[in-house]
Design a protein around this motif. Structure first.
Motif, PDB file in Angstrom:
ATOM      1  N   MET A   1       0.842  -1.193   0.000  1.00  0.00           N
ATOM      2  CA  MET A   1       0.000   0.000   0.000  1.00  0.00           C
ATOM      3  C   MET A   1       0.883   1.252   0.000  1.00  0.00           C
ATOM      4  N   GLU A   2       0.564   2.189  -0.896  1.00  0.00           N
ATOM      5  CA  GLU A   2       1.336   3.416  -0.966  1.00  0.00           C
ATOM      6  C   GLU A   2       1.107   4.267   0.274  1.00  0.00           C
ATOM      7  N   LEU A   3       2.187   4.818   0.812  1.00  0.00           N
ATOM      8  CA  LEU A   3       2.122   5.726   1.947  1.00  0.00           C
ATOM      9  C   LEU A   3       2.551   7.116   1.505  1.00  0.00           C
ATOM     10  N   ASP A   4       2.010   8.126   2.162  1.00  0.00           N
ATOM     11  CA  ASP A   4       2.343   9.509   1.853  1.00  0.00           C
ATOM     12  C   ASP A   4       3.830   9.745   2.123  1.00  0.00           C
ATOM     13  N   TYR A 100      12.706  13.876  -3.062  1.00  0.00           N
ATOM     14  CA  TYR A 100      12.914  14.039  -4.503  1.00  0.00           C
ATOM     15  C   TYR A 100      11.567  14.216  -5.196  1.00  0.00           C
ATOM     16  N   ASP A 101      11.449  15.268  -6.018  1.00  0.00           N
ATOM     17  CA  ASP A 101      10.127  15.644  -6.524  1.00  0.00           C
ATOM     18  C   ASP A 101       9.533  14.641  -7.511  1.00  0.00           C
ATOM     19  N   GLN A 102      10.361  13.754  -8.076  1.00  0.00           N
ATOM     20  CA  GLN A 102       9.833  12.730  -8.974  1.00  0.00           C
ATOM     21  C   GLN A 102       9.915  11.334  -8.352  1.00  0.00           C
ATOM     22  N   LEU A 103       9.850  11.306  -7.045  1.00  0.00           N
ATOM     23  CA  LEU A 103       9.983  10.034  -6.331  1.00  0.00           C
ATOM     24  C   LEU A 103       8.824   9.098  -6.680  1.00  0.00           C
ATOM     25  N   PRO A 104       9.128   7.832  -6.978  1.00  0.00           N
ATOM     26  CA  PRO A 104       8.067   6.842  -7.197  1.00  0.00           C
ATOM     27  C   PRO A 104       7.270   6.619  -5.904  1.00  0.00           C
ATOM     28  N   PRO A 105       6.132   5.935  -5.990  1.00  0.00           N
ATOM     29  CA  PRO A 105       5.347   5.649  -4.787  1.00  0.00           C
ATOM     30  C   PRO A 105       6.156   4.884  -3.743  1.00  0.00           C
ATOM     31  N   ILE A 106       5.973   5.257  -2.468  1.00  0.00           N
ATOM     32  CA  ILE A 106       6.646   4.597  -1.355  1.00  0.00           C
ATOM     33  C   ILE A 106       5.741   3.525  -0.762  1.00  0.00           C
ATOM     34  N   TRP A 107       6.253   2.313  -0.719  1.00  0.00           N
ATOM     35  CA  TRP A 107       5.626   1.225   0.020  1.00  0.00           C
ATOM     36  C   TRP A 107       6.672   0.718   1.009  1.00  0.00           C
ATOM     37  N   LYS A 118       3.008 -16.267   0.276  1.00  0.00           N
ATOM     38  CA  LYS A 118       1.836 -15.860  -0.486  1.00  0.00           C
ATOM     39  C   LYS A 118       0.624 -15.764   0.437  1.00  0.00           C
ATOM     40  N   GLY A 119      -0.177 -14.736   0.184  1.00  0.00           N
ATOM     41  CA  GLY A 119      -1.395 -14.566   0.954  1.00  0.00           C
ATOM     42  C   GLY A 119      -1.234 -13.743   2.202  1.00  0.00           C
ATOM     43  N   GLU A 120       0.001 -13.451   2.595  1.00  0.00           N
ATOM     44  CA  GLU A 120       0.231 -12.633   3.777  1.00  0.00           C
ATOM     45  C   GLU A 120       0.251 -11.160   3.405  1.00  0.00           C
ATOM     46  N   ASN A 121      -0.043 -10.304   4.381  1.00  0.00           N
ATOM     47  CA  ASN A 121       0.063  -8.870   4.187  1.00  0.00           C
ATOM     48  C   ASN A 121       1.503  -8.458   4.477  1.00  0.00           C
ATOM     49  N   ASN A 122       2.219  -8.097   3.431  1.00  0.00           N
ATOM     50  CA  ASN A 122       3.656  -7.869   3.568  1.00  0.00           C
ATOM     51  C   ASN A 122       4.047  -6.402   3.677  1.00  0.00           C
ATOM     52  N   TYR A 123       3.064  -5.505   3.650  1.00  0.00           N
ATOM     53  CA  TYR A 123       3.338  -4.077   3.701  1.00  0.00           C
ATOM     54  C   TYR A 123       2.555  -3.408   4.834  1.00  0.00           C
ATOM     55  N   PHE A 124       3.082  -2.285   5.307  1.00  0.00           N
ATOM     56  CA  PHE A 124       2.301  -1.439   6.196  1.00  0.00           C
ATOM     57  C   PHE A 124       1.192  -0.779   5.377  1.00  0.00           C
ATOM     58  N   LEU A 125      -0.027  -0.853   5.866  1.00  0.00           N
ATOM     59  CA  LEU A 125      -1.174  -0.378   5.088  1.00  0.00           C
ATOM     60  C   LEU A 125      -1.530   1.067   5.378  1.00  0.00           C
ATOM     61  N   THR A 126      -1.166   1.563   6.559  1.00  0.00           N
ATOM     62  CA  THR A 126      -1.487   2.940   6.933  1.00  0.00           C
ATOM     63  C   THR A 126      -0.278   3.605   7.559  1.00  0.00           C
ATOM     64  N   ILE A 127      -0.262   4.918   7.528  1.00  0.00           N
ATOM     65  CA  ILE A 127       0.844   5.653   8.139  1.00  0.00           C
ATOM     66  C   ILE A 127       0.841   5.464   9.649  1.00  0.00           C
TER      67      ILE A 127
END
Length: 232
Positions: A1-4, A100-107, A118-127
């Protein structure tokens, strides 16, 4: 999930994190220097450039992170008192690289993909989850820049390049691994066309420290892997 990204940067600073780290082999590091910044492994492949194969390549493709750029928020060599398995060249970035102003999305991962299932939640979903759970001591968490084929520039964010010294040589032709690696990096730093004059260059000397890298390089890595990691 992308974070700000602004909030990620803010929370990392609040946790006292001032730098991000990326380790790789000498050959791949030279490719980066020639291109002026970091590239995802997918981007290197797509551009027809050289990179040293890694044991994690198939896993990266399986979990769709082949086009991601990875950062640690800690120097794993120092943290573990052993060599970084991805390579002996460590790029140390000021954390402002995340502005950096052209930074790709942060996950942000909860673990290294080599341990994902497989099937696990591998990312932080919220800030909020990131703020409460991300810790400098939890070394497995990684800052990732998702699905990018563009160069993440070294200038002005790269502060230091640290090169391991395994204190080993190839006896058949007297090749000293440190010297060969340093010469290759120096050539790219001087001839790439980018101004790296602000970047500090350092040899990591663990001979007098409580670190297992020298014994690991000598007894566990093996001559072919040493060539892969240190030579081009």
């Amino acid at each position: 999930m992308e974070l700000d990204r602004k909030l990620v940067l803010e929370k990392l600073r609040d946790k006292g994190i001032t730098h991000l780290y990326h380790a790789n082999t000498v050959a791949t590091a030279c490719t980066f220097l020639r291109q002026g910044g970091l590239l995802s492994r997918g981007a290197v492949e797509a551009r027809g450039l050289y990179q040293t194969p890694q044991n994690s390549d198939d896993i990266d493709k399986k979990f769709n992170v082949w086009n991601d750029i990875f950062f640690d928020s800690i120097d794993l060599h120092t943290f573990f008192s052993r060599q970084n398995h991805y390579g002996p060249v460590l790029f140390k970035f000021n954390i402002d690289v995340l502005s950096y102003d052209q930074l790709p999305p942060i996950w942000v991962t909860k673990d290294n993909p080599t341990r994902w299932k497989k099937g696990e939640n591998n990312y932080f979903l919220t800030i909020e989850d990131f703020e409460s759970e991300y810790s400098l001591g939890k070394y497995r968490e990684m800052i990732t820049l998702r699905n990018t084929t563009e160069v993440l520039p070294f200038i002005p964010y790269l502060e230091e390049i640290i090169l391991d010294d395994p204190k080993l040589m190839i006896k058949s032709d007297d090749t000293i691994f440190l010297n060969a690696a340093a010469d290759a990096l120096r050539k790219e730093l001087n001839e790439s066309g980018f101004d790296y004059s602000h970047v500090t260059r350092k040899y990591r000397d663990c001979s007098s420290n409580f670190c297992y890298c020298l014994s690991n390089y000598k007894g566990q890595v093996g001559i072919q892997k040493l060539k892969d990691k240190f030579l081009i």
